[in-house]
Design a protein around this motif. Structure first.
Motif, PDB file in Angstrom:
ATOM      1  N   HIS A   1       0.747  -1.338   0.101  1.00 58.58           N
ATOM      2  CA  HIS A   1       0.070  -0.004   0.004  1.00 58.58           C
ATOM      3  C   HIS A   1       0.862   1.239  -0.004  1.00 58.58           C
ATOM      4  CE1 HIS A   1      -3.740   2.090   0.189  1.00 58.58           C
ATOM      5  NE2 HIS A   1      -3.272   2.655   1.296  1.00 58.58           N
ATOM      6  N   LEU A   2       1.788   1.403   0.853  1.00 59.85           N
ATOM      7  CA  LEU A   2       2.904   2.413   0.731  1.00 59.85           C
ATOM      8  C   LEU A   2       3.415   2.610  -0.658  1.00 59.85           C
ATOM      9  CD1 LEU A   2       4.734   2.076   4.195  1.00 59.85           C
ATOM     10  CD2 LEU A   2       3.509   4.097   3.364  1.00 59.85           C
ATOM     11  N   GLY A   3       3.702   1.282  -1.269  1.00 57.37           N
ATOM     12  CA  GLY A   3       4.432   1.514  -2.439  1.00 57.37           C
ATOM     13  C   GLY A   3       3.381   1.956  -3.894  1.00 57.37           C
ATOM     14  N   GLN A   4       2.005   2.301  -3.505  1.00 56.92           N
ATOM     15  CA  GLN A   4       1.231   3.017  -4.313  1.00 56.92           C
ATOM     16  C   GLN A   4       1.350   4.390  -4.727  1.00 56.92           C
ATOM     17  OE1 GLN A   4      -2.867   1.804  -3.525  1.00 56.92           O
ATOM     18  NE2 GLN A   4      -2.358  -0.253  -3.341  1.00 56.92           N
ATOM     19  N   LEU A   5       2.080   4.937  -3.609  1.00 59.60           N
ATOM     20  CA  LEU A   5       2.280   6.298  -3.524  1.00 59.60           C
ATOM     21  C   LEU A   5       3.285   6.814  -4.495  1.00 59.60           C
ATOM     22  CD1 LEU A   5       1.950   7.811   0.089  1.00 59.60           C
ATOM     23  CD2 LEU A   5       0.465   7.960  -1.831  1.00 59.60           C
ATOM     24  N   LYS A   6       3.241   7.793  -5.245  1.00 56.77           N
ATOM     25  CA  LYS A   6       4.399   8.243  -6.370  1.00 56.77           C
ATOM     26  C   LYS A   6       4.989   9.417  -5.740  1.00 56.77           C
ATOM     27  CE  LYS A   6       2.503   5.707  -9.289  1.00 56.77           C
ATOM     28  NZ  LYS A   6       3.050   4.463  -9.752  1.00 56.77           N
ATOM     29  N   ALA A   7       6.258   9.532  -6.223  1.00 56.00           N
ATOM     30  CA  ALA A   7       7.103  10.922  -5.429  1.00 56.00           C
ATOM     31  C   ALA A   7       7.533  11.422  -6.659  1.00 56.00           C
ATOM     32  CB  ALA A   7       7.783  10.315  -4.514  1.00 56.00           C
ATOM     33  N   ALA A   8       8.297  12.646  -6.342  1.00 56.43           N
ATOM     34  CA  ALA A   8       9.135  13.390  -7.458  1.00 56.43           C
ATOM     35  C   ALA A   8      10.439  13.724  -6.600  1.00 56.43           C
ATOM     36  CB  ALA A   8       8.384  14.524  -7.645  1.00 56.43           C
ATOM     37  N   THR A   9      11.289  13.654  -7.617  1.00 52.78           N
ATOM     38  CA  THR A   9      12.638  13.941  -7.183  1.00 52.78           C
ATOM     39  C   THR A   9      13.116  15.296  -7.385  1.00 52.78           C
ATOM     40  OG1 THR A   9      13.464  11.711  -7.671  1.00 52.78           O
ATOM     41  CG2 THR A   9      15.120  13.564  -7.603  1.00 52.78           C
ATOM     42  N   VAL A  10      13.479  16.186  -6.461  1.00 54.23           N
ATOM     43  CA  VAL A  10      13.764  17.582  -6.644  1.00 54.23           C
ATOM     44  C   VAL A  10      15.383  17.895  -6.639  1.00 54.23           C
ATOM     45  CG1 VAL A  10      13.511  19.783  -5.824  1.00 54.23           C
ATOM     46  CG2 VAL A  10      11.773  18.165  -5.704  1.00 54.23           C
ATOM     47  N   ASP A  11      15.839  18.231  -7.779  1.00 48.84           N
ATOM     48  CA  ASP A  11      17.192  18.580  -7.889  1.00 48.84           C
ATOM     49  C   ASP A  11      17.697  20.087  -7.592  1.00 48.84           C
ATOM     50  OD1 ASP A  11      20.013  18.534  -8.800  1.00 48.84           O
ATOM     51  OD2 ASP A  11      19.603  17.986 -10.704  1.00 48.84           O
ATOM     52  N   SER A  12      17.942  20.132  -6.273  1.00 46.44           N
ATOM     53  CA  SER A  12      18.432  21.512  -5.848  1.00 46.44           C
ATOM     54  C   SER A  12      19.894  21.882  -5.546  1.00 46.44           C
ATOM     55  CB  SER A  12      17.897  21.295  -4.373  1.00 46.44           C
ATOM     56  OG  SER A  12      16.528  21.392  -4.365  1.00 46.44           O
ATOM     57  N   VAL A  13      20.234  22.979  -6.467  1.00 45.96           N
ATOM     58  CA  VAL A  13      21.480  23.561  -6.107  1.00 45.96           C
ATOM     59  C   VAL A  13      21.515  24.926  -5.427  1.00 45.96           C
ATOM     60  CG1 VAL A  13      23.529  24.113  -7.504  1.00 45.96           C
ATOM     61  CG2 VAL A  13      21.980  22.201  -8.483  1.00 45.96           C
ATOM     62  N   GLY A  14      22.276  25.030  -4.381  1.00 44.68           N
ATOM     63  CA  GLY A  14      22.254  26.058  -3.480  1.00 44.68           C
ATOM     64  C   GLY A  14      23.573  26.721  -3.932  1.00 44.68           C
ATOM     65  N   VAL A  15      23.661  28.175  -4.179  1.00 46.36           N
ATOM     66  CA  VAL A  15      24.803  29.011  -4.539  1.00 46.36           C
ATOM     67  C   VAL A  15      24.933  30.324  -3.709  1.00 46.36           C
ATOM     68  CG1 VAL A  15      24.752  28.133  -7.027  1.00 46.36           C
ATOM     69  CG2 VAL A  15      23.510  30.088  -6.451  1.00 46.36           C
ATOM     70  N   ILE A  16      26.151  30.579  -3.585  1.00 42.20           N
ATOM     71  CA  ILE A  16      26.415  31.793  -2.633  1.00 42.20           C
ATOM     72  C   ILE A  16      27.404  32.716  -3.453  1.00 42.20           C
ATOM     73  CG2 ILE A  16      27.134  32.666  -0.458  1.00 42.20           C
ATOM     74  CD1 ILE A  16      26.321  29.936   0.930  1.00 42.20           C
ATOM     75  N   ALA A  17      27.180  33.933  -3.445  1.00 44.64           N
ATOM     76  CA  ALA A  17      27.978  34.861  -4.022  1.00 44.64           C
ATOM     77  C   ALA A  17      28.090  36.077  -3.166  1.00 44.64           C
ATOM     78  CB  ALA A  17      27.554  35.310  -5.607  1.00 44.64           C
ATOM     79  N   GLY A  18      29.194  36.896  -3.340  1.00 49.03           N
ATOM     80  CA  GLY A  18      29.381  38.195  -2.749  1.00 49.03           C
ATOM     81  C   GLY A  18      28.294  39.061  -3.117  1.00 49.03           C
ATOM     82  N   LYS A  19      27.589  39.769  -2.340  1.00 44.93           N
ATOM     83  CA  LYS A  19      26.310  40.652  -2.889  1.00 44.93           C
ATOM     84  C   LYS A  19      26.536  41.832  -3.829  1.00 44.93           C
ATOM     85  CE  LYS A  19      24.257  43.047   0.115  1.00 44.93           C
ATOM     86  NZ  LYS A  19      23.618  43.556   1.478  1.00 44.93           N
ATOM     87  N   GLU A  20      27.957  42.126  -3.944  1.00 49.43           N
ATOM     88  CA  GLU A  20      28.293  43.181  -4.909  1.00 49.43           C
ATOM     89  C   GLU A  20      28.232  42.794  -6.302  1.00 49.43           C
ATOM     90  OE1 GLU A  20      32.263  41.243  -3.725  1.00 49.43           O
ATOM     91  OE2 GLU A  20      30.397  41.661  -2.745  1.00 49.43           O
ATOM     92  N   HIS A  21      28.404  41.301  -6.411  1.00 47.23           N
ATOM     93  CA  HIS A  21      28.081  40.788  -7.753  1.00 47.23           C
ATOM     94  C   HIS A  21      26.742  40.472  -8.383  1.00 47.23           C
ATOM     95  CE1 HIS A  21      32.613  40.228  -7.680  1.00 47.23           C
ATOM     96  NE2 HIS A  21      32.242  39.405  -6.589  1.00 47.23           N
ATOM     97  N   ILE A  22      25.702  40.721  -7.427  1.00 42.38           N
ATOM     98  CA  ILE A  22      24.536  40.089  -8.085  1.00 42.38           C
ATOM     99  C   ILE A  22      23.528  41.663  -8.147  1.00 42.38           C
ATOM    100  CG2 ILE A  22      22.469  38.906  -7.611  1.00 42.38           C
ATOM    101  CD1 ILE A  22      24.209  37.049  -6.046  1.00 42.38           C
ATOM    102  N   ASN A  23      23.200  42.043  -9.427  1.00 40.03           N
ATOM    103  CA  ASN A  23      22.345  43.089  -9.424  1.00 40.03           C
ATOM    104  C   ASN A  23      20.856  42.970  -9.257  1.00 40.03           C
ATOM    105  OD1 ASN A  23      24.641  45.036 -10.251  1.00 40.03           O
ATOM    106  ND2 ASN A  23      24.655  44.212 -12.091  1.00 40.03           N
ATOM    107  N   LEU A  24      20.317  41.687  -9.377  1.00 41.64           N
ATOM    108  CA  LEU A  24      19.083  41.208  -9.101  1.00 41.64           C
ATOM    109  C   LEU A  24      18.530  41.848  -7.569  1.00 41.64           C
ATOM    110  CD1 LEU A  24      16.500  39.549 -10.145  1.00 41.64           C
ATOM    111  CD2 LEU A  24      17.497  37.599  -8.465  1.00 41.64           C
TER     112      LEU A  24
END
Length: 397
Positions: free
Chosen positions: A254-277
């Motif tokens: 019964h547990l095996g009936q549930l579907k799941a999704a894989t989430v591919d996450s990438v975290g990035v950190i940069a100096g704030k002076e480099h990002i104009n967003l």
């Protein structure tokens, strides 16, 4: 062999909260986590430079005043004073490489025509698409709101039950409406893990479970074996299903009936002076290669900015790098820290309530087998804690 009253397998917020309830109930409890640290979706990535620590969330991002059970645990662990507010920055859309406000992309006439349905339609029995397309209008839903919903679990949500996406809950008075913690969400996980009486075993992957004479024998990859009167599984449904194949095939199937999704996450950190967003809570990209890029701008830092990109599965590294640099307007040389993480999240469907009713019925006479996670009552942090609390209460009977 190590014997306990309860062995919890899985060190995310579901397993940790269940273990918390068990030790407060006077039970000798062990928690086994395959990774080197507890946390799961609460596992914040850390970057240290020149004596300064910067954290970035890669799973869960926000807590709310309506998370009453989580707040009870936070108070019990004595870390309420580490709660901090989240800055008010907007969610934005990326359209043709340009950052746009969500409101600017809505058809206001369609919204005005549709919004009265909010007061007469019920979520019960409706999918996310069928409900919200009537609330905001079909075009607004298709072009804007659906992408916002997809960004929450990083997968298409048209067929999710509407009542499981955003629940109305009573709010705790005197608590910030939305908040995080001074050292990130993982500090909550560490606070629970540090509670007296809880035995934590990290780097401990469980390979098999057997049931003999009313006791569970839990075998690990390191060759250790744990024995417990009660087994609690707090992992993705497919993993729990595999571990229960020889213990209870019906529940495993019964547990095996549930579907799941894989989430591919990438975290990035940069100096704030480099990002104009401009500061954002998250950038949502309709039809692009990522569901969202969730920002650390909600907790501003003097030196750095961080973003967690939640990608569609199956992309090569070059595509992901190009997406990150073009979205942020930086080169890879400006990125001082990056981290990859794969998360598994449930793919809920309209039949989920029938599935849930059946699994709960199957567990009624299995008092010493507890199942919790983010695939029972909903995907929010509080839903995980509620399930853990209800399973503990079922154990205590």
């Amino acid at each position: 062999m190590k014997e306990h009253d309860v062995v919890v397998v899985g060190g995310g917020i579901s397993g940790l909260s269940l273990a918390y309830y068990c030790i407060k109930g006077g039970m000798k409890t062990a928690l086994l986590e395959k990774n080197s640290e507890v946390g799961g979706s609460f596992a914040s990535s850390k970057y240290a430079s020149s004596g300064k620590n910067f954290w970035l969330e890669l799973g869960a991002h926000t807590c709310y005043s309506s998370y009453q059970n989580l707040l009870d645990i936070i108070e019990g662990c004595g870390v309420t004073d580490t709660i901090i507010p989240r800055a008010k920055v907007p969610f934005s859309l990326m359209i043709d490489g340009q950052i746009k406000s969500i409101v600017s992309q809505l058809s206001i006439p369609e919204l005005l025509m549709s919004v009265p349905n909010l007061f007469k339609l019920k979520k019960t029995g409706q999918s996310v698409k069928s409900y919200y397309s009537k609330i905001v209008g079909e075009q607004n839903y298709r072009d804007v709101l659906s992408h916002f919903f997809n960004a929450v679990p990083s997968q298409p949500t048209d067929d999710f039950p509407a009542e499981m996406m955003f629940k109305s809950r009573e709010k705790r008075k005197g608590v910030l409406k939305n908040y995080t913690f001074k050292d990130g969400l993982q500090s909550v996980a560490f606070a629970i893990a540090a509670q007296r009486g809880l035995n934590i075993f990290t780097g401990t992957e469980v390979l098999g479970v057997r049931l003999e004479n009313g006791k569970y024998f839990i075998r690990t990859a390191g060759g250790d074996e744990f024995i417990a009167s009660t087994l609690a599984l707090a992992m993705p449904s497919a993993v729990s299903s595999n571990l229960l194949r020889d213990v209870n095939p019906d529940i495993a199937n019964h547990l095996g009936q549930l579907k799941a999704a894989t989430v591919d996450s990438v975290g990035v950190i940069a100096g704030k002076e480099h990002i104009n967003l401009k500061p954002v809570a998250a950038v949502i990209s309709p039809g692009d290669v990522f569901f969202s890029a969730v920002s650390r701008d909600t907790v501003p830092d003097d030196s750095y900015r961080g973003f967690a990109f939640h990608f569609r599965p199956g992309l090569d590294e070059k595509t992901k790098r190009e997406c990150i640099t073009s979205t942020l307007g930086v080169s890879m040389s400006n990125i001082v820290h990056s981290v990859n993480r794969i998360n598994t999240v449930p793919s809920l469907r309209m039949t989920h309530f029938q599935w849930l009713e059946k699994i709960n019925t199957m567990l009624e006479d299995k008092k010493n087998l507890l199942l919790c996670g983010n695939y029972f009552g909903g995907m929010a942090i509080e839903d995980c804690v509620i399930r853990s609390k209800s399973e503990y209460e079922r154990l205590k009977g």
